[in-house]
Design a protein around this motif. Structure first.
Motif, PDB file in Angstrom:
ATOM      1  N   ILE A 282       0.836  -1.204   0.000  1.00 31.14           N
ATOM      2  CA  ILE A 282       0.000   0.000   0.000  1.00 31.14           C
ATOM      3  C   ILE A 282       0.869   1.252   0.000  1.00 31.14           C
ATOM      4  O   ILE A 282       0.635   2.190  -0.768  1.00 31.14           O
ATOM      5  CB  ILE A 282      -0.948  -0.018   1.215  1.00 31.14           C
ATOM      6  N   GLN A 283       1.879   1.264   0.855  1.00 32.64           N
ATOM      7  CA  GLN A 283       2.752   2.436   0.910  1.00 32.64           C
ATOM      8  C   GLN A 283       3.531   2.608  -0.385  1.00 32.64           C
ATOM      9  O   GLN A 283       3.744   3.737  -0.848  1.00 32.64           O
ATOM     10  CB  GLN A 283       3.718   2.337   2.095  1.00 32.64           C
ATOM     11  N   ASN A 284       3.943   1.494  -1.007  1.00 32.24           N
ATOM     12  CA  ASN A 284       4.668   1.588  -2.269  1.00 32.24           C
ATOM     13  C   ASN A 284       3.779   2.141  -3.376  1.00 32.24           C
ATOM     14  O   ASN A 284       4.252   2.913  -4.228  1.00 32.24           O
ATOM     15  CB  ASN A 284       5.242   0.232  -2.674  1.00 32.24           C
TER      16      ASN A 284
ATOM     17  N   ALA B 136     -15.682  -0.919   5.573  1.00 31.71           N
ATOM     18  CA  ALA B 136     -15.071  -1.387   6.813  1.00 31.71           C
ATOM     19  C   ALA B 136     -13.762  -0.645   7.082  1.00 31.71           C
ATOM     20  O   ALA B 136     -13.466  -0.264   8.221  1.00 31.71           O
ATOM     21  CB  ALA B 136     -14.836  -2.888   6.740  1.00 31.71           C
ATOM     22  N   ASP B 137     -12.973  -0.439   6.026  1.00 31.52           N
ATOM     23  CA  ASP B 137     -11.703   0.275   6.168  1.00 31.52           C
ATOM     24  C   ASP B 137     -11.937   1.706   6.628  1.00 31.52           C
ATOM     25  O   ASP B 137     -11.271   2.209   7.544  1.00 31.52           O
ATOM     26  CB  ASP B 137     -10.961   0.243   4.828  1.00 31.52           C
ATOM     27  N   ARG B 138     -12.902   2.367   6.029  1.00 34.24           N
ATOM     28  CA  ARG B 138     -13.203   3.757   6.407  1.00 34.24           C
ATOM     29  C   ARG B 138     -13.706   3.833   7.845  1.00 34.24           C
ATOM     30  O   ARG B 138     -13.342   4.747   8.594  1.00 34.24           O
ATOM     31  CB  ARG B 138     -14.232   4.342   5.448  1.00 34.24           C
TER      32      ARG B 138
ATOM     33  N   PRO C 261      -5.673   1.361   3.031  1.00 37.71           N
ATOM     34  CA  PRO C 261      -5.883   2.358   1.965  1.00 37.71           C
ATOM     35  C   PRO C 261      -6.651   3.617   2.364  1.00 37.71           C
ATOM     36  O   PRO C 261      -6.311   4.718   1.890  1.00 37.71           O
ATOM     37  CB  PRO C 261      -6.639   1.565   0.898  1.00 37.71           C
ATOM     38  N   TRP C 262      -7.698   3.497   3.196  1.00 37.42           N
ATOM     39  CA  TRP C 262      -8.459   4.706   3.508  1.00 37.42           C
ATOM     40  C   TRP C 262      -7.568   5.775   4.128  1.00 37.42           C
ATOM     41  O   TRP C 262      -7.579   6.935   3.715  1.00 37.42           O
ATOM     42  CB  TRP C 262      -9.634   4.387   4.440  1.00 37.42           C
TER      43      TRP C 262
ATOM     44  N   ASP D 163     -12.441  -4.228  -4.879  1.00 35.06           N
ATOM     45  CA  ASP D 163     -11.741  -3.937  -6.131  1.00 35.06           C
ATOM     46  C   ASP D 163     -11.890  -2.445  -6.417  1.00 35.06           C
ATOM     47  O   ASP D 163     -13.000  -1.912  -6.385  1.00 35.06           O
ATOM     48  CB  ASP D 163     -12.326  -4.766  -7.268  1.00 35.06           C
ATOM     49  N   TYR D 164     -10.783  -1.791  -6.709  1.00 34.91           N
ATOM     50  CA  TYR D 164     -10.748  -0.330  -6.711  1.00 34.91           C
ATOM     51  C   TYR D 164     -10.215   0.241  -8.023  1.00 34.91           C
ATOM     52  O   TYR D 164      -9.349  -0.358  -8.673  1.00 34.91           O
ATOM     53  CB  TYR D 164      -9.825   0.169  -5.604  1.00 34.91           C
ATOM     54  N   VAL D 165     -10.700   1.440  -8.361  1.00 35.85           N
ATOM     55  CA  VAL D 165     -10.038   2.339  -9.306  1.00 35.85           C
ATOM     56  C   VAL D 165      -9.895   3.682  -8.604  1.00 35.85           C
ATOM     57  O   VAL D 165     -10.873   4.237  -8.092  1.00 35.85           O
ATOM     58  CB  VAL D 165     -10.830   2.507 -10.618  1.00 35.85           C
TER      59      VAL D 165
END
Length: 292
Positions: free
Chosen positions: A180-182, A208-210, A218-219, A252-254
């Motif tokens: 994630i950091q990369n 859930a992340d938020r 990621p959030w 799954d994200y964009v």
């Protein structure tokens, strides 16, 4: 009567002038005619599918987008190379097979390839062990109509790393945190040379992340920070449908690199979830406008 008509005409002129002045003070919206539109998509095509079901999912997602990030397709590299060559697509999937799992496709009619690369992030259990090593792959394209660079980063995080937004205390979770950091570091490095899009199966549910807000997920890394930063389809346009995975989660994200308004030349304008896949994932297709 004539005098009244003169005053009426003079009042109308003053009103028109005032409206023009107020209109001139309002922020100008991007002119639709000056923007080119394209679609960017992500789809994890489950690696256990039959050849026919894989081909069905590939045809489905590429019929709806101009840039496509795929996950779990390393073992299909030879087929994808032939398919791309025959159908007018650029295809990038570097060696080794673990890196080739995260492939990138782009229509040759719309984009030229400027540069490309792959970053090894981590290998939790060693070569050849499950889960496989993780790579973040990217391609820098030149969008032909606008002449602008568009950088597409594609990734796939380890599975089973969160429980309702809370991180599992596992080596594979720490590997995902590095990845994630990369992704963020790549976006920051590349943002000055083009418009950045990130796609992939992150195996972390958006809501859930938020709600939990773990600082290395990621959030918090991408979206809870002030602009400029990455913003996802769900942040901008809400969660649609019943999820992108059979579990019902939106994993799954964009994303795109959202700048302060005066420096923004590419906009995400909407997205849709693509069902009807043979995989255990749905696709996500985001629509972008880019300034000409």
């Amino acid at each position: 009567m004539a005098r009244r008509r003169r005053w009426s005409a003079r009042g109308a002129a003053v009103l028109v002038s005032a409206i023009a002045m107020v209109t001139g003070l309002l922020p100008a919206a991007p002119a639709a005619a000056a923007n080119a539109v394209f679609q960017a998509a992500t789809l994890n095509i489950y690696n256990g599918l039959s050849r026919a079901d894989f081909e069905s999912d590939l045809q489905l997602i590429t019929s709806k987008a101009d840039l496509v990030g795929l996950n779990e397709v390393g073992e299909r590299k030879a087929y994808l190379q032939d398919w791309a060559a025959a159908n007018g697509w650029w295809y990038y999937a570097p060696e080794p097979t673990s890196a080739a799992q995260e492939a990138l496709l782009a229509k040759k009619s719309m984009f030229d390839v400027v540069d490309k690369g792959s970053v090894f992030v981590c290998d939790t259990n060693g070569p050849g062990e499950v889960p496989p090593a993780r790579y973040n792959n990217w391609v820098k394209y030149r969008h032909k109509a606008s002449g602008r660079n568009v950088i597409h980063i594609n990734a796939h995080l380890n599975a089973s790393i969160e429980n309702n937004g809370q991180p599992e205390d596992l080596p594979r979770t720490r590997c995902a945190e590095e990845q994630i950091q990369n992704i963020k570091d790549l976006a920051v490095t590349m943002k000055d040379d083009g418009q950045v899009i990130v796609s992939g199966d992150l195996n972390i549910d958006f809501s859930a992340d938020r709600a939990y807000g773990y600082e290395k997920f990621p959030w918090k890394v991408f979206e809870a920070n002030s602009l400029p930063n990455l913003r996802s389809v769900y942040n901008l346009y809400g969660e649609k449908g019943t999820g992108t995975h059979t579990s019902g989660r939106h994993i799954d994200y964009v994303y795109f690199w959202k700048r302060v308004p005066e420096h923004q030349v590419m906009w995400m304008t909407d997205y849709s979830i693509v069902g009807g896949t043979k995989s255990n994932h749905n696709g996500v297709v985001a629509t972008f406008g880019i300034e000409m």
